[in-house]
Design a protein around this motif. Structure first.
Motif, PDB file in Angstrom:
ATOM      1  N   UNK A   1      53.932  30.884  40.558  1.00  0.00           N
ATOM      2  CA  UNK A   1      53.211  32.160  40.355  1.00  0.00           C
ATOM      3  C   UNK A   1      52.012  32.278  41.286  1.00  0.00           C
ATOM      4  N   UNK A   2      52.212  31.924  42.549  1.00  0.00           N
ATOM      5  CA  UNK A   2      51.102  31.867  43.497  1.00  0.00           C
ATOM      6  C   UNK A   2      50.447  33.224  43.725  1.00  0.00           C
ATOM      7  N   UNK A   3      51.229  34.292  43.799  1.00  0.00           N
ATOM      8  CA  UNK A   3      50.664  35.614  44.077  1.00  0.00           C
ATOM      9  C   UNK A   3      49.832  36.126  42.903  1.00  0.00           C
ATOM     10  N   UNK A   4      50.360  36.129  41.674  1.00  0.00           N
ATOM     11  CA  UNK A   4      49.509  36.553  40.548  1.00  0.00           C
ATOM     12  C   UNK A   4      48.241  35.711  40.393  1.00  0.00           C
TER      13      UNK A   4
ATOM     14  N   UNK B   1      48.988  30.117  57.657  1.00  0.00           N
ATOM     15  CA  UNK B   1      48.499  31.446  58.020  1.00  0.00           C
ATOM     16  C   UNK B   1      47.639  31.948  56.857  1.00  0.00           C
ATOM     17  N   UNK B   2      46.426  32.389  57.145  1.00  0.00           N
ATOM     18  CA  UNK B   2      45.535  32.893  56.101  1.00  0.00           C
ATOM     19  C   UNK B   2      45.761  34.378  55.853  1.00  0.00           C
ATOM     20  N   UNK B   3      45.553  34.789  54.598  1.00  0.00           N
ATOM     21  CA  UNK B   3      45.651  36.190  54.197  1.00  0.00           C
ATOM     22  C   UNK B   3      44.372  36.557  53.450  1.00  0.00           C
ATOM     23  N   UNK B   4      43.546  37.471  53.972  1.00  0.00           N
ATOM     24  CA  UNK B   4      42.331  37.869  53.249  1.00  0.00           C
ATOM     25  C   UNK B   4      42.671  38.729  52.033  1.00  0.00           C
ATOM     26  N   UNK B   5      41.881  38.573  50.985  1.00  0.00           N
ATOM     27  CA  UNK B   5      42.054  39.350  49.762  1.00  0.00           C
ATOM     28  C   UNK B   5      40.794  40.152  49.490  1.00  0.00           C
ATOM     29  N   UNK B   6      40.966  41.283  48.822  1.00  0.00           N
ATOM     30  CA  UNK B   6      39.830  42.100  48.406  1.00  0.00           C
ATOM     31  C   UNK B   6      39.866  42.273  46.895  1.00  0.00           C
ATOM     32  N   UNK B   7      38.857  42.922  46.370  1.00  0.00           N
ATOM     33  CA  UNK B   7      38.780  43.168  44.928  1.00  0.00           C
ATOM     34  C   UNK B   7      39.761  44.250  44.486  1.00  0.00           C
ATOM     35  N   UNK B   8      40.530  44.805  45.418  1.00  0.00           N
ATOM     36  CA  UNK B   8      41.503  45.849  45.086  1.00  0.00           C
ATOM     37  C   UNK B   8      42.943  45.432  45.402  1.00  0.00           C
ATOM     38  N   UNK B   9      43.144  44.237  45.967  1.00  0.00           N
ATOM     39  CA  UNK B   9      44.486  43.799  46.345  1.00  0.00           C
ATOM     40  C   UNK B   9      45.393  43.731  45.126  1.00  0.00           C
ATOM     41  N   UNK B  10      46.588  44.296  45.256  1.00  0.00           N
ATOM     42  CA  UNK B  10      47.571  44.252  44.180  1.00  0.00           C
ATOM     43  C   UNK B  10      48.667  43.241  44.517  1.00  0.00           C
TER      44      UNK B  10
ATOM     45  N   UNK C   1      54.244  31.421  35.032  1.00  0.00           N
ATOM     46  CA  UNK C   1      53.849  32.510  34.139  1.00  0.00           C
ATOM     47  C   UNK C   1      55.096  33.180  33.570  1.00  0.00           C
ATOM     48  N   UNK C   2      54.945  33.720  32.352  1.00  0.00           N
ATOM     49  CA  UNK C   2      56.019  34.434  31.682  1.00  0.00           C
ATOM     50  C   UNK C   2      55.611  35.890  31.488  1.00  0.00           C
ATOM     51  N   UNK C   3      56.580  36.777  31.245  1.00  0.00           N
ATOM     52  CA  UNK C   3      56.223  38.189  31.004  1.00  0.00           C
ATOM     53  C   UNK C   3      55.180  38.373  29.914  1.00  0.00           C
ATOM     54  N   UNK C   4      55.211  37.529  28.891  1.00  0.00           N
ATOM     55  CA  UNK C   4      54.251  37.642  27.792  1.00  0.00           C
ATOM     56  C   UNK C   4      52.813  37.396  28.251  1.00  0.00           C
TER      57      UNK C   4
ATOM     58  N   UNK D   1      37.056  44.436  33.290  1.00  0.00           N
ATOM     59  CA  UNK D   1      37.317  43.916  34.631  1.00  0.00           C
ATOM     60  C   UNK D   1      38.482  42.933  34.627  1.00  0.00           C
ATOM     61  N   UNK D   2      38.533  42.082  33.615  1.00  0.00           N
ATOM     62  CA  UNK D   2      39.655  41.145  33.512  1.00  0.00           C
ATOM     63  C   UNK D   2      40.966  41.896  33.303  1.00  0.00           C
ATOM     64  N   UNK D   3      40.929  42.951  32.507  1.00  0.00           N
ATOM     65  CA  UNK D   3      42.131  43.741  32.251  1.00  0.00           C
ATOM     66  C   UNK D   3      42.631  44.400  33.536  1.00  0.00           C
ATOM     67  N   UNK D   4      41.714  44.960  34.314  1.00  0.00           N
ATOM     68  CA  UNK D   4      42.099  45.616  35.570  1.00  0.00           C
ATOM     69  C   UNK D   4      42.657  44.608  36.556  1.00  0.00           C
ATOM     70  N   UNK D   5      42.071  43.414  36.579  1.00  0.00           N
ATOM     71  CA  UNK D   5      42.562  42.357  37.477  1.00  0.00           C
ATOM     72  C   UNK D   5      43.966  41.921  37.075  1.00  0.00           C
ATOM     73  N   UNK D   6      44.211  41.834  35.768  1.00  0.00           N
ATOM     74  CA  UNK D   6      45.546  41.457  35.297  1.00  0.00           C
ATOM     75  C   UNK D   6      46.578  42.506  35.695  1.00  0.00           C
ATOM     76  N   UNK D   7      46.217  43.776  35.610  1.00  0.00           N
ATOM     77  CA  UNK D   7      47.130  44.850  36.025  1.00  0.00           C
ATOM     78  C   UNK D   7      47.507  44.671  37.493  1.00  0.00           C
ATOM     79  N   UNK D   8      46.528  44.414  38.340  1.00  0.00           N
ATOM     80  CA  UNK D   8      46.806  44.232  39.765  1.00  0.00           C
ATOM     81  C   UNK D   8      47.635  42.983  40.032  1.00  0.00           C
TER      82      UNK D   8
END
Length: 249
Positions: free
Chosen positions: A87-90, A120-129, A173-176, A187-194
């Motif tokens: 689950x590296x991306x989430x 290879x590096x990938x930059x992330x922002x506070x809006x990355x989904x 990670x599981x769907x649950x 803020x945690x909820x919005x981050x989980x959505x992304x």
């Protein structure tokens, strides 16, 4: 080599190679497990120098690892040794990292523990989904392959051992795990959505007997629409969502 068509059908990024192989006249072997004897025999028969195992969730055993002449290479969508596991991306989004990446490494009998070929590096922002990061990871795979293959062909790669003292492991990670905590913060909820939006199962919350699966959300200081949820510290507006009955257990 790939899995049979009826395997891993619900995995994100599942692809079928039949048409590609047919178009380019490439023999295609389908096997139920990477450690099956038909896989090992095919590797030896074709006298492979380097075997690539990419996007294959089964762990290769020692017999497969020793079958190619030079070894087996794998890709992992983090900057190893950080983020070993699943689950590296989430997780990269959930942890609020400012960067992640893709690592090409030589497989050993551990999980994501082998020596590194390149990254290879990938930059992330506070809006990355997750959707955006998934595409960036795909692009990074391509860039990394283009960069490294000439060095493999000329036998000029350098392997760098991972520093185990800096290693971290991320669990599957599981769907649950996409359930939003109504007593948590906005803020945690919005981050989980992304973090678990498409191609993942999505974040969800149960409100008044209905389930809302949320694909996109925004944090607001106060309610601006009926579609959302009020946390103690702010309003989470549901921008894109599906509403349904709560599934029975």
């Amino acid at each position: 080599m790939t899995l049979h068509d009826d395997q891993a059908i619900n995995k994100s990024g599942r692809v079928y190679l039949d048409n590609f192989c047919l178009k380019h006249n490439i023999p295609l072997l389908k096997s139920r497990h990477v450690n099956n004897q038909d896989v090992i025999e095919a590797i030896k028969q074709h006298e492979i120098d380097w075997l690539f195992i990419i996007g294959w969730s089964q762990i290769a055993g020692s017999e497969v690892l020793n079958a190619p002449k030079q070894g087996v290479l794998g890709m992992h969508p983090t900057l190893l040794p950080k983020g070993r596991g699943r689950a590296a991306i989430p997780w990269a989004i959930l942890k609020g990292l400012d960067k992640t990446g893709v690592t090409l490494f030589k497989l050993d009998t551990g999980v994501d523990t082998g020596p590194i070929v390149d990254q290879v590096e990938i930059p992330l922002s506070a809006k990355t989904t997750a959707s955006e990061l998934y595409e960036l990871v795909d692009e990074a795979h391509i860039r990394l392959m283009k960069k490294v293959v000439p060095a493999l062909m000329s036998n000029s790669i350098t392997l760098t051992e991972q520093d185990d003292s800096k290693a971290t492991e991320w669990p599957g990670r599981k769907p649950e795990d996409g359930r939003i905590d109504p007593k948590g913060n906005v803020q945690d909820a919005e981050r989980l959505v992304r973090a678990v939006t498409r191609p993942y199962p999505g974040a969800f919350i149960d409100i008044n007997g209905r389930r809302f699966v949320i694909w996109q959300a925004e944090v607001k200081s106060e309610s601006t629409t009926n579609a959302g949820f009020q946390f103690e510290d702010g309003w989470l507006e549901f921008v894109e969502f599906d509403e349904m009955e709560i599934p029975s257990i």
